[in-house]
Design an enzyme around this catalytic site. Structure first.
Site, PDB file in Angstrom:
ATOM      1  N   ARG A   1      35.124 -12.745  42.402  1.00 33.90           N
ATOM      2  CA  ARG A   1      34.745 -13.438  41.173  1.00 33.90           C
ATOM      3  C   ARG A   1      35.935 -14.305  40.756  1.00 33.90           C
ATOM      4  O   ARG A   1      36.363 -15.170  41.505  1.00 33.90           O
ATOM      5  CB  ARG A   1      34.345 -12.442  40.082  1.00 33.90           C
TER       6      ARG A   1
ATOM      7  N   LYS B   1      34.669  -6.178  24.860  1.00 29.62           N
ATOM      8  CA  LYS B   1      33.831  -7.350  25.131  1.00 29.62           C
ATOM      9  C   LYS B   1      32.359  -7.010  24.896  1.00 29.62           C
ATOM     10  O   LYS B   1      31.985  -5.833  24.784  1.00 29.62           O
ATOM     11  CB  LYS B   1      34.033  -7.802  26.581  1.00 29.62           C
TER      12      LYS B   1
ATOM     13  N   TYR C   1      -0.431  -3.144  26.934  1.00 26.94           N
ATOM     14  CA  TYR C   1      -0.917  -4.259  27.735  1.00 26.94           C
ATOM     15  C   TYR C   1      -1.271  -3.843  29.157  1.00 26.94           C
ATOM     16  O   TYR C   1      -0.547  -3.088  29.801  1.00 26.94           O
ATOM     17  CB  TYR C   1       0.134  -5.371  27.796  1.00 26.94           C
TER      18      TYR C   1
END
Length: 382
Positions: free
Chosen positions: A136, A38, A270
């Site tokens: 789940r 998967k 940054y």
């Protein structure tokens, strides 16, 4: 693909993957082997890894979504194939036609797959899943007798064939966790109830990667290694890959895009969260969070550059990050290795996971499509 001139690449060692399959099969010698591919084979490339795993002895393949299952069938892969993550209205008919074993966790799914079987004019191959405690997918234990009875009725009507009964652990990556024994007990009761309903599945399975490696009592008829097949330990606090006879399959590398001298006090990336402590050499690695490099690894991620471990200097940007080479030298075009097996001195995916506060599963799976995969070793027949 030739790595020369390429910005960045993920080298996938299919020979290592096949050796991992052999090592994992040896941990469960009486069980069939399902290679879980998967999520694009955990970022490694679904089709090449599926083919290599089958060549190494996997008799089943496992995927999450119907689209993944159908893609494998369209590519000519004929191995037994289980798909488990369904939503209402999914492509049941297409998967029935493609000989995909589909997971049913509730009555609505059984109703939809029965309708697909009628439309296809052939029985659907169905695997029933129980929620043993993970919370789940899967039928709750109190719903299980009704679901198994309904499935048996559908079998007698010629609409389905129940090929499997399965469950999934919640904490198998924590050996000794009290949930493991509880969930095994729930699963064993579910198997007894399925037999009482008249079901005779081909395979009963519960063992994921940690179950395969550490819980022989969970092997039943089939094991489902996922991340371990790609050479990542699912129980890093117990042992690394080599402790289980495994080798990491993916190496992530890039060519330096820039090397330059800068003065002390120079801000980097940054927010200037990193300032150079003195005159130094900065090297630019052309990989960033758009490629899957975790932004959470800013100022912590390890990289092998010019023969030494370096640390990301400042923030990981969308397409690039910087490392401080100190007094060492390098040239644009030199290789920077973010992670690999580790035997060349490079960091591993587990090192990146610790730097980013996550798990190695996520590190390899998140490497994006902008990074080409370069396959080496192994045999790749369907």
């Amino acid at each position: 693909m030739d790595e020369k001139g390429t910005r960045a690449w993920a080298r996938i060692d299919l020979g290592a993957l096949q050796a991992n399959v052999v090592a994992l099969k040896a941990k469960a010698p009486t069980a069939a082997f399902m290679a879980v591919v998967k999520a694009d084979a955990y970022g490694h490339g679904m089709l090449p890894c599926a083919q290599a795993a089958v060549e190494a002895g996997a008799t089943w393949l496992g995927v999450a979504t119907p689209d993944e299952a159908l893609a494998l069938r369209r590519a000519g892969v004929t191995a037994r194939l289980l798909c488990w993550l369904w939503t209402p209205g999914g492509p049941w008919r297409e998967c029935v036609d493609a000989d995909v074993d589909v997971t049913v966790s509730a009555q609505w799914a059984l109703t939809e797959v029965m309708a697909a079987a009628r439309a296809a004019g052939r029985p659907a191959r169905v695997q029933l899943k129980i929620d043993a405690g993970l919370g789940r997918n899967g039928a709750q234990p109190e719903q299980w007798p009704e679901l198994t009875a309904a499935a048996r009725a559908a079998e007698r009507a010629g609409l389905i064939r129940v090929t499997g009964v399965w469950a999934h652990f919640s904490c198998a990556d924590d050996p000794g966790h009290p949930s493991i024994a509880r969930e095994l007990a729930v699963f064993r009761t579910a198997l007894e109830q399925a037999a009482d309903a008249g079901l005779a599945p081909e395979v009963r399975h519960m063992a994921n990667s940690p179950g395969t490696l550490t819980l022989p009592e969970s092997h039943f008829d089939l094991v489902r290694p996922g991340v371990a097949m790609y050479g990542i330990s699912p129980v890093p606090d117990v042992g690394g890959p080599a402790d289980f006879g495994l080798r990491p399959v993916m190496t992530l590398a890039a060519r330096l895009a820039s090397v330059k001298r800068v003065p002390g006090g120079h801000g980097v990336s940054y927010g200037h969260t990193y300032l150079t402590p003195g005159e130094t050499t900065l090297a630019l690695v052309p990989l960033g969070y758009a490629d899957g490099v975790p932004r959470h690894a800013s100022s912590t991620g390890p990289v092998l550059v010019a023969g030494k471990w370096r640390t990301v200097a400042g923030r990981v940007a969308m397409d690039q990050f910087v490392v401080d080479l100190g007094g060492d030298t390098a040239e644009a075009g030199d290789e920077a290795v973010l992670f690999g097996p580790g035997d060349g001195g490079e960091p591993t995916a587990e090192d990146w996971a610790r730097a980013a506060g996550t798990i190695a599963y996520e590190i390899v799976t998140r490497i994006g499509g902008r990074v080409p995969r370069v396959y080496t070793g192994g045999q790749r027949s369907c």
